[in-house]
Design a protein around this motif. Sequence first.
Motif, PDB file in Angstrom:
ATOM      1  N   LEU A  46      -9.583  -4.280  -3.214  1.00  0.00           N
ATOM      2  CA  LEU A  46      -9.116  -5.662  -3.222  1.00  0.00           C
ATOM      3  C   LEU A  46      -8.239  -5.956  -2.007  1.00  0.00           C
ATOM      4  CD1 LEU A  46      -8.274  -6.276  -6.998  1.00  0.00           C
ATOM      5  CD2 LEU A  46     -10.329  -6.928  -5.741  1.00  0.00           C
ATOM      6  N   CYS A  47      -7.435  -4.988  -1.620  1.00  0.00           N
ATOM      7  CA  CYS A  47      -6.623  -5.156  -0.407  1.00  0.00           C
ATOM      8  C   CYS A  47      -7.517  -5.291   0.818  1.00  0.00           C
ATOM      9  CB  CYS A  47      -5.677  -3.966  -0.241  1.00  0.00           C
ATOM     10  SG  CYS A  47      -4.317  -3.902  -1.428  1.00  0.00           S
ATOM     11  N   ARG A  48      -8.469  -4.383   0.936  1.00  0.00           N
ATOM     12  CA  ARG A  48      -9.301  -4.391   2.144  1.00  0.00           C
ATOM     13  C   ARG A  48     -10.284  -5.564   2.173  1.00  0.00           C
ATOM     14  NH1 ARG A  48     -12.443  -0.645   2.473  1.00  0.00           N
ATOM     15  NH2 ARG A  48     -12.130   0.563   0.564  1.00  0.00           N
ATOM     16  N   ALA A  49     -10.676  -6.049   1.003  1.00  0.00           N
ATOM     17  CA  ALA A  49     -11.504  -7.264   0.970  1.00  0.00           C
ATOM     18  C   ALA A  49     -10.700  -8.441   1.508  1.00  0.00           C
ATOM     19  CB  ALA A  49     -11.976  -7.537  -0.455  1.00  0.00           C
ATOM     20  N   ALA A  50      -9.410  -8.514   1.138  1.00  0.00           N
ATOM     21  CA  ALA A  50      -8.551  -9.590   1.633  1.00  0.00           C
ATOM     22  C   ALA A  50      -8.336  -9.494   3.135  1.00  0.00           C
ATOM     23  CB  ALA A  50      -7.212  -9.554   0.900  1.00  0.00           C
ATOM     24  N   THR A  68       0.815  -1.222   0.000  1.00  0.00           N
ATOM     25  CA  THR A  68       0.000   0.000   0.000  1.00  0.00           C
ATOM     26  C   THR A  68       0.849   1.272   0.000  1.00  0.00           C
ATOM     27  OG1 THR A  68      -0.194  -0.084   2.414  1.00  0.00           O
ATOM     28  CG2 THR A  68      -1.950  -1.124   1.133  1.00  0.00           C
ATOM     29  N   SER A  69       2.109   1.157  -0.388  1.00  0.00           N
ATOM     30  CA  SER A  69       2.948   2.363  -0.479  1.00  0.00           C
ATOM     31  C   SER A  69       2.346   3.348  -1.472  1.00  0.00           C
ATOM     32  CB  SER A  69       4.366   1.985  -0.925  1.00  0.00           C
ATOM     33  OG  SER A  69       4.970   1.119  -0.005  1.00  0.00           O
ATOM     34  N   ARG A  70       1.988   2.851  -2.647  1.00  0.00           N
ATOM     35  CA  ARG A  70       1.316   3.642  -3.688  1.00  0.00           C
ATOM     36  C   ARG A  70       2.011   4.976  -3.933  1.00  0.00           C
ATOM     37  NH1 ARG A  70      -4.338   1.999  -0.971  1.00  0.00           N
ATOM     38  NH2 ARG A  70      -4.337  -0.175  -1.615  1.00  0.00           N
ATOM     39  N   VAL A  71       3.305   4.893  -4.210  1.00  0.00           N
ATOM     40  CA  VAL A  71       4.096   6.073  -4.545  1.00  0.00           C
ATOM     41  C   VAL A  71       3.783   6.461  -5.985  1.00  0.00           C
ATOM     42  CG1 VAL A  71       6.431   6.986  -4.818  1.00  0.00           C
ATOM     43  CG2 VAL A  71       5.911   5.356  -2.961  1.00  0.00           C
ATOM     44  N   GLU A  72       3.410   7.716  -6.209  1.00  0.00           N
ATOM     45  CA  GLU A  72       3.116   8.170  -7.565  1.00  0.00           C
ATOM     46  C   GLU A  72       4.357   7.985  -8.436  1.00  0.00           C
ATOM     47  OE1 GLU A  72       1.527  12.165  -9.932  1.00  0.00           O
ATOM     48  OE2 GLU A  72       1.382  12.040  -7.740  1.00  0.00           O
ATOM     49  N   ASN A  73       4.157   7.373  -9.620  1.00  0.00           N
ATOM     50  CA  ASN A  73       5.271   7.035 -10.514  1.00  0.00           C
ATOM     51  C   ASN A  73       6.277   6.098  -9.842  1.00  0.00           C
ATOM     52  OD1 ASN A  73       4.769   8.347 -13.064  1.00  0.00           O
ATOM     53  ND2 ASN A  73       5.040  10.289 -11.974  1.00  0.00           N
TER      54      ASN A  73
END
Length: 555
Positions: free
Chosen positions: A417-421, A18-23
């Motif tokens: 999808l992460c939170r469903a898991a 979940t880092s989700r760093v832009e680019n």
Amino acid sequence: MKLIIYQIFTRLYGNRNTSRVENGTLAENGSGKMNDFTDKELKRIKDMGISHVWYTGILRHATQTDYSAYGIPKNHPAVVKGKAGSPYAITDYYDVNPDLAVNVSRRMQEFEALVTRTHKAGMKVIIDFVPNHVARQYRSVAKPAGIKDIGEGDNTEDGFNPQNNFYYCPGCKFAPDLDLYQGETEAYEEMPAKATGNDHFDQSPGRDDWYETVKLNYGVDYYAGRVGHFDPIPDTWTKMAGILLFWASKGVDGFRCDMAEMVPAEFWGWATAQVKVRYPEIVFIGEVYNPGEYRNYIAHGFDYLYDKVGMYDTMRAVICGHQSTAAITGAWQAVDDIRNHMLYFLENHDEQRIGSDFFAGSGLKGVPAMVVSLLMQQNPFMLYAGEEYGERGMDKEGFSGKDGRTTIFDYWSIDTLCRAAWNTLTEAEQLVYDMHRKALAVARKEKAVSEGLFFDLMYVNAHLYRQYAFLRKAEQTLLLIVANFDDNDVIVGVNIPAHAFGFLGLEKETVAATDLLCHETLDIDLRADGCVVMEIKGRGARVWKMELKKRKKKT
């Protein structure tokens, strides 16, 4: 059984970073793997009602991640969109995307194991076939011995030659309005320039073109007004049929054919026949957007086509309140003669998420359209992973940007999808999921949906401006399905005309009905030109199931 496809963007699906760093790079944002599809996960997908899994992005494509240590050619970033790259800019038709492998050196074996697990779970496998274009730096390192590479042997002095694999701009260097360095010490060079994938036939594609791709030549002379040269068989035809047969031999059960209408129908008729002689059960799904060409491409071997400009566009307009539900009738009637060949969907990797601010703002608002699209006809339905939770797609991932779509260009993970898991869905997301799960169960279990007759009730229910009603029937089972596209709870009366009784073989009777979505019951006085009154929640639906009395045959 009704064909229900679950489209999975494989790189994103199992990624829990979940880092989700832009680019962000692969190291920063991570990637899902084929091994994420364990027996347990595949059983969960199967139990949801899925018959076919479309693993999007399996073939090796251009990326800015350096895999040269594994013998994979490095791509120049100037001709790669996003850090991860587009899965529709193929660099090797015979190879697997290394991002998806735990052990890069064994990526093909990991794919073969994924196919085996999926089949063991009782589902079939669909992958992309991208026939119209390849990445600018296409080079196969995995092709079988004796196979010539794409472009190998081309006469690059010919702009068009029926036996070339590419179109060329002789004497012209590739010169788009782009930074051809992109941080590298040497610029990307291409001489002579090749035509670009979206039918751009000079050396200077723009930023909005598919500049990272090269158009493949199927023997059509675009310079002379699209004149076809199909005898003798163009070299590209033979090579592409070989690629299809290669993946079919791996156990793939179907191909979703990207931008199929940009490739001549004559090729499809020839190639699908080549494949189906050896693999008769394999299916071909075509991305065709011109309704005037639907019947032509079906006649040339396609089993199913996207119903995008008809049913999808109509459903979107109805969801957003721009059209009345009566427009749905017009959408199915326009292709009624080929209805079993039309693939319904509400989301895919190209379209904006229903829950995005660019569409409806809430996944719940798509529920009635899902119920109608899924249960209305016998034809297939496609669900895009995350749609069942109301994924909003409102991330600003990098190259993709904040556009209401789930990125295909960036390393990322999908929030729902992460939170469903992790079992941390919101109440609203859980509600959306429960509605999908219940509707999918109806489609899977009810013969009236998979095989039954369909009767549209809208022509006698003009007052249903924000509701859509229809009947399905098989043997003695009758379904009355009413979806409410309005935000508010409503009480509606649904008229059932005498014509429905004749068409479906109904007779007057009072029957106990059960709503398959919530298990409420209702006594229905079933009679010609009668009216059934019911309450429906906002953005909800009713699926009333009735078991009719068996009638003695008249002697």
